[in-house]
Design a protein around this motif. Structure first.
Motif, PDB file in Angstrom:
ATOM      1  N   TYR A 258       0.677  -7.554 -14.449  1.00 41.52           N
ATOM      2  CA  TYR A 258       0.670  -6.249 -13.952  1.00 41.52           C
ATOM      3  C   TYR A 258      -0.433  -6.224 -12.687  1.00 41.52           C
ATOM      4  O   TYR A 258      -1.303  -6.996 -12.838  1.00 41.52           O
ATOM      5  N   MET A 259      -0.139  -5.485 -11.912  1.00 41.84           N
ATOM      6  CA  MET A 259      -0.919  -5.468 -10.778  1.00 41.84           C
ATOM      7  C   MET A 259      -1.460  -3.788 -10.769  1.00 41.84           C
ATOM      8  O   MET A 259      -0.844  -3.003 -10.561  1.00 41.84           O
ATOM      9  N   ILE A 260      -2.895  -3.602 -11.046  1.00 46.53           N
ATOM     10  CA  ILE A 260      -3.470  -2.081 -11.074  1.00 46.53           C
ATOM     11  C   ILE A 260      -4.229  -2.098  -9.739  1.00 46.53           C
ATOM     12  O   ILE A 260      -5.035  -2.833  -9.441  1.00 46.53           O
ATOM     13  N   HIS A 261      -3.663  -1.073  -9.118  1.00 45.83           N
ATOM     14  CA  HIS A 261      -4.182  -1.189  -7.682  1.00 45.83           C
ATOM     15  C   HIS A 261      -4.330   0.494  -7.208  1.00 45.83           C
ATOM     16  O   HIS A 261      -4.033   1.319  -7.903  1.00 45.83           O
ATOM     17  N   GLY A 262      -5.083   0.686  -6.200  1.00 41.10           N
ATOM     18  CA  GLY A 262      -5.378   2.123  -5.386  1.00 41.10           C
ATOM     19  C   GLY A 262      -4.031   2.114  -4.284  1.00 41.10           C
ATOM     20  O   GLY A 262      -3.357   1.103  -4.032  1.00 41.10           O
ATOM     21  N   ALA A 263      -4.023   3.235  -4.024  1.00 36.71           N
ATOM     22  CA  ALA A 263      -3.001   3.788  -2.969  1.00 36.71           C
ATOM     23  C   ALA A 263      -3.239   2.812  -1.716  1.00 36.71           C
ATOM     24  O   ALA A 263      -2.317   2.676  -1.210  1.00 36.71           O
ATOM     25  N   ASP A 264      -4.379   2.728  -1.087  1.00 33.37           N
ATOM     26  CA  ASP A 264      -4.791   2.155  -0.076  1.00 33.37           C
ATOM     27  C   ASP A 264      -4.450   0.565   0.030  1.00 33.37           C
ATOM     28  O   ASP A 264      -4.198   0.042   0.809  1.00 33.37           O
ATOM     29  N   PHE A 265      -4.322  -0.050  -1.257  1.00 32.16           N
ATOM     30  CA  PHE A 265      -3.987  -1.494  -1.370  1.00 32.16           C
ATOM     31  C   PHE A 265      -2.332  -1.549  -1.016  1.00 32.16           C
ATOM     32  O   PHE A 265      -2.226  -2.430  -0.383  1.00 32.16           O
ATOM     33  N   LEU A 266      -1.649  -0.622  -1.451  1.00 31.61           N
ATOM     34  CA  LEU A 266      -0.185  -0.730  -0.846  1.00 31.61           C
ATOM     35  C   LEU A 266      -0.131  -0.600   0.416  1.00 31.61           C
ATOM     36  O   LEU A 266       0.728  -0.982   1.127  1.00 31.61           O
ATOM     37  N   GLU A 267      -0.891   0.340   0.980  1.00 30.22           N
ATOM     38  CA  GLU A 267      -0.671   0.638   2.122  1.00 30.22           C
ATOM     39  C   GLU A 267      -0.929  -0.274   3.174  1.00 30.22           C
ATOM     40  O   GLU A 267      -0.359  -0.822   4.195  1.00 30.22           O
ATOM     41  N   ALA A 268      -2.013  -0.898   2.821  1.00 32.31           N
ATOM     42  CA  ALA A 268      -2.798  -2.204   3.540  1.00 32.31           C
ATOM     43  C   ALA A 268      -1.675  -3.269   3.419  1.00 32.31           C
ATOM     44  O   ALA A 268      -1.542  -4.028   4.502  1.00 32.31           O
ATOM     45  N   LEU A 269      -1.013  -3.627   2.353  1.00 30.64           N
ATOM     46  CA  LEU A 269       0.075  -4.719   2.502  1.00 30.64           C
ATOM     47  C   LEU A 269       1.126  -4.478   3.318  1.00 30.64           C
ATOM     48  O   LEU A 269       1.441  -5.519   4.108  1.00 30.64           O
TER      49      LEU A 269
END
Length: 323
Positions: A180-191
């Motif tokens: 699992y990758m536990i992340h904030g919303a900004d993490f995906l946006e940056a990807l």
């Protein structure tokens, strides 16, 4: 014209209570190993790696070889929420406040469960015969998203390469089980913003950000603003010195401690059974009862005796990136 009838105009109120935006319940507790126990602490014994040796000669002595034995300890802490509803509140209210408060309280405990698990994944684990030895997440299990500034490596926004590094660490350790990758919303946006249009990863990352898929590089992505909100006082945090590999374009790096840089963020890669969610048997309570000492107001109360534990360091990777 007589406007007195305006005094009879009705003020209409909706019968349903609208709960404001929030994480509702726990997103992580169903992904990890659950243990119930009675007492102040529970211990879990682990067995290390066995390594076979060469047989040196015919009829040689049978080997008597060592293997690492370890023990880890989990403790719990009560999280609670409560409020009072006066009898007059009920007489003059079209809503059922106890019911709505109960929903809000359960959501609060669910978020508390995730907070406990995330902090347990990053903080020191209690080990040894009596749990008195602390084992921190080693720097070899921490990766940072970096770029070459021209004058050296500096912290960068999250990118695909830092995910690949987390996958590499788990693959090398022969880690088994759902990841699992536990992340904030900004993490995906940056990807997405750091993935070139020509990259073979672009379409998958775009679909991930858009919610069309939830898995990438073997990790199931779990959104959590709880992990995104962590700061240096919440876990064994160290800022990192970055060293780029030879020929690297600054896409990722392993890290070594220096002192945390305030305002930057972490995500957590983990394997489900690498974390334990523990609670005392009978430690969960939800009550709505009259309080004679409070003029027979109703008290809404909920509590849970909960704790978290990281069982294996290789099953957790901390990803550090620029906020």
């Amino acid at each position: 014209m007589d406007n007195q009838i305006e005094k009879w105009r009705v003020l209409a109120f909706a019968e349903n209570v609208y709960h404001l935006s929030q994480q509702r319940g726990s997103r992580l507790s169903g992904l990890v190993r659950h243990e119930s126990f009675t007492g102040k602490a529970e211990f879990f014994d682990t067995l290390g790696l066995a390594v076979a040796q060469d047989k040196s000669a015919r009829n040689s002595d049978t080997p008597n070889m060592n293997i690492d034995h370890e023990r880890r300890m989990i403790t719990t802490l009560i999280k609670e929420w409560g409020t009072l509803v006066d009898r007059k509140d009920k007489l003059q209210n079209i809503h059922n406040p106890e019911s709505e408060y109960s929903v809000a309280a359960q959501n609060a405990l669910g978020r508390a469960m995730d907070d406990v698990l995330i902090k347990a994944s990053l903080n020191s684990a209690k080990t040894g015969e009596d749990g008195s030895t602390l084992v921190s997440l080693p720097n070899t299990q921490k990766v940072a998203s970096v770029k070459d500034s021209g004058g050296g490596a500096i912290l960068d926004y999250a990118n695909v390469q830092v995910l690949r590094k987390a996958k590499l660490l788990m693959d090398r350790a022969e880690v088994m089980g759902p990841r699992y990758m536990i992340h904030g919303a900004d993490f995906l946006e940056a990807l997405l913003s750091h993935t070139e249009v020509t990259s073979s990863d672009f379409n998958t990352v775009k679909a991930l950000v858009n919610g069309e898929v939830d898995t990438f590089l073997g990790f199931k992505f779990i959104h959590s603003e709880i992990v995104s909100a962590l700061n240096a006082t919440d876990y064994d945090a160290n800022a990192f010195t970055f060293s780029l590999a030879a020929g690297s374009t600054g896409l990722f790096s392993t890290v070594s401690p220096q002192g945390i840089v305030s305002g930057n963020k972490v995500a957590v890669a983990c394997v489900g059974d690498g974390l334990i969610w523990g609670e005392n048997t009978g430690g969960r309570i939800a009550r709505i009862e009259e309080r004679a000492d409070k003029g027979y107001s109703n008290q809404v109360y909920t509590a849970m005796d909960m704790g978290g534990l990281r069982m294996e360091e290789v099953k957790v990777v901390q990803l550090y990136y620029k906020a």
